[in-house]
Write an enzyme that holds these catalytic residues in place. Structure first.
Site, PDB file in Angstrom:
ATOM      1  N   TYR A 172      90.393 -69.444  65.182  1.00 32.16           N
ATOM      2  CA  TYR A 172      90.819 -68.038  65.189  1.00 32.16           C
ATOM      3  C   TYR A 172      89.756 -67.166  65.837  1.00 32.16           C
ATOM      4  CZ  TYR A 172      87.761 -66.768  61.193  1.00 32.16           C
ATOM      5  OH  TYR A 172      86.688 -66.513  60.374  1.00 32.16           O
ATOM      6  N   CYS A 173      90.206 -66.014  66.364  1.00 32.53           N
ATOM      7  CA  CYS A 173      89.311 -64.956  66.812  1.00 32.53           C
ATOM      8  C   CYS A 173      89.762 -63.673  66.127  1.00 32.53           C
ATOM      9  CB  CYS A 173      89.276 -64.832  68.331  1.00 32.53           C
ATOM     10  SG  CYS A 173      90.853 -64.411  69.102  1.00 32.53           S
ATOM     11  N   TYR A 174      89.434 -62.526  66.670  1.00 31.51           N
ATOM     12  CA  TYR A 174      89.731 -61.289  65.948  1.00 31.51           C
ATOM     13  C   TYR A 174      91.234 -61.057  65.778  1.00 31.51           C
ATOM     14  CZ  TYR A 174      89.775 -56.407  64.535  1.00 31.51           C
ATOM     15  OH  TYR A 174      90.009 -55.245  63.849  1.00 31.51           O
ATOM     16  N   TRP A 210      91.904 -63.244  62.734  1.00 33.64           N
ATOM     17  CA  TRP A 210      91.183 -62.726  61.558  1.00 33.64           C
ATOM     18  C   TRP A 210      91.884 -61.510  60.977  1.00 33.64           C
ATOM     19  CZ3 TRP A 210      88.954 -57.987  60.541  1.00 33.64           C
ATOM     20  CH2 TRP A 210      88.026 -57.924  59.496  1.00 33.64           C
TER      21      TRP A 210
END
Length: 373
Positions: free
Chosen positions: A95-97, A124
């Protein structure tokens, strides 16, 4: 390339998946998902430069700069780190933001190396939103609050119950001037995430300790705090010598064990003395100059005796701390309450039994009703 996506489901946390957080370290430090490992696509400086490029010249220019910054040996080293983690944890999820470009790039680079792993749709941000919604939903669950004077082992009582929610454990703080943990406190975001994850296994009646809204550096989420304020209570009452032994265990014995394990004998002792001295000094306004000076002298004598092997010497300053500071403060708050405010008042064992009986009765009354997700 068709890269797999999965929904931001809290079952990912409940099942204990290892999560690969590819955001920059500065983002990770501000708040991560429980169980996450930070293996960033870009370091903090690279992210800063790409951000400036994005603002000045747009997305495509930022992407091109990122590709130049993370190329060659740097790119290969980062791919290698992701590969090793996936090899150790084949069910890892990326995952990223927002579940967008950065996690997609990591997916693509991994896929090109022969490793395919999914990323979380919405990243996120979507998972955090789900955790915060779980806390808000918990505010509607039946709730019992355990109160009592300092040293009544309220935290231990909450921990002894299968439906106990240990807010102090989530905050890594004992909720008093002397409650700071030797290890760094979590960020507000990480505190909220720890509470949310704890609640995943607690769909029914909840039992918590009576807290102010502030537990160390953390703030209890407002919806849940308001539910605590409205909730029924039980009050633990124990004699002074029993409570003194308990705070000696909390403030001296347990604290010393942690400091010694983390920092060794010499540095651990130095840091522990500094923490206890600073905590006492912060009470100057409430204690007054003369009383503080007296307690500080007793504390310093206790440190000297402790070094000689006499840990019980700390009772010389802990006892007046209880009777002259903590007890009057709690009783002042108690005087504002209606006499019928508590469902039960008694010793530790009877309050534990009262909490169990309350749980059983509420569970019986609410059986068949929908439970929080």
């Amino acid at each position: 390339m068709n890269l797999p996506l999965i929904e931001p489901d809290l079952s990912l946390l409940r099942q204990g998946h290892v999560l690969v957080d590819v955001r920059a370290p500065v983002e990770f430090a501000q708040g991560s998902l429980p169980g996450a490992v930070n293996l960033p696509l870009m370091d903090d400086e690279e992210r800063r430069l790409v951000g400036i490029e994005y603002k000045q010249r747009g997305q495509q220019a930022a992407i091109e700069l990122g590709q130049r910054l993370v190329s060659g040996g740097i790119r290969e080293a980062r791919i290698g780190a992701w590969q090793r983690l996936v090899e150790a944890h084949p069910d890892a999820i990326i995952y990223c933001y927002r579940g967008g470009l950065r996690s997609q790039i990591v997916q693509q680079w991994l896929a090109e190396s022969g490793v395919e792993r999914p990323r979380i749709r919405g990243g996120w941000k979507a998972m955090r939103q789900a955790l915060c919604q779980r806390i808000d939903a918990a505010a509607a669950q039946p709730l019992l609050v355990i109160g009592g004077l300092t040293g009544c082992a309220k935290t231990a009582l909450v921990q002894a119950l299968p439906n106990g929610l240990d807010l102090e454990g989530c905050a890594r703080h004992k909720g008093s001037a002397f409650g700071r943990h030797p290890l760094p406190a979590p960020s507000q975001i990480d505190f909220e995430h720890a509470v949310g994850v704890s609640l995943l296994a607690l769909p029914g009646p909840l039992v918590v300790e009576d807290e102010s809204r502030h537990i160390g550096a953390a703030n209890v989420p407002l919806t849940f705090w308001r539910a605590m304020e409205r909730a029924p209570r039980v009050r633990v009452e124990m004699p002074l010598d029993w409570r003194l032994a308990q705070i000696h265990k909390d403030y001296i014995d347990d604290l010393w064990t942690i400091y010694r394990q983390q920092f060794g004998e010499w540095l651990g002792w130095t840091l522990m003395r500094k923490q206890l001295s600073s905590a006492l000094a912060r009470l100057k306004k409430r204690l007054g100059h003369a009383r503080l000076a007296r307690l500080q002298r007793l504390q310093q004598l206790a440190f000297r005796e402790h070094e000689r092997g006499n840990r019980q010497a700390h009772e010389a300053w802990l006892a007046p701390l209880l009777t002259e500071y903590y007890d009057p403060m709690y009783r002042y708050q108690l005087e504002k309450r209606d006499p019928g405010y508590f469902l039960h008042v008694g010793d530790w064992d009877s309050c534990l039994e009262a909490a169990r009986s309350w749980t059983q009765e509420v569970t019986r009354q609410t059986s068949g009703r929908p439970q929080p997700a």
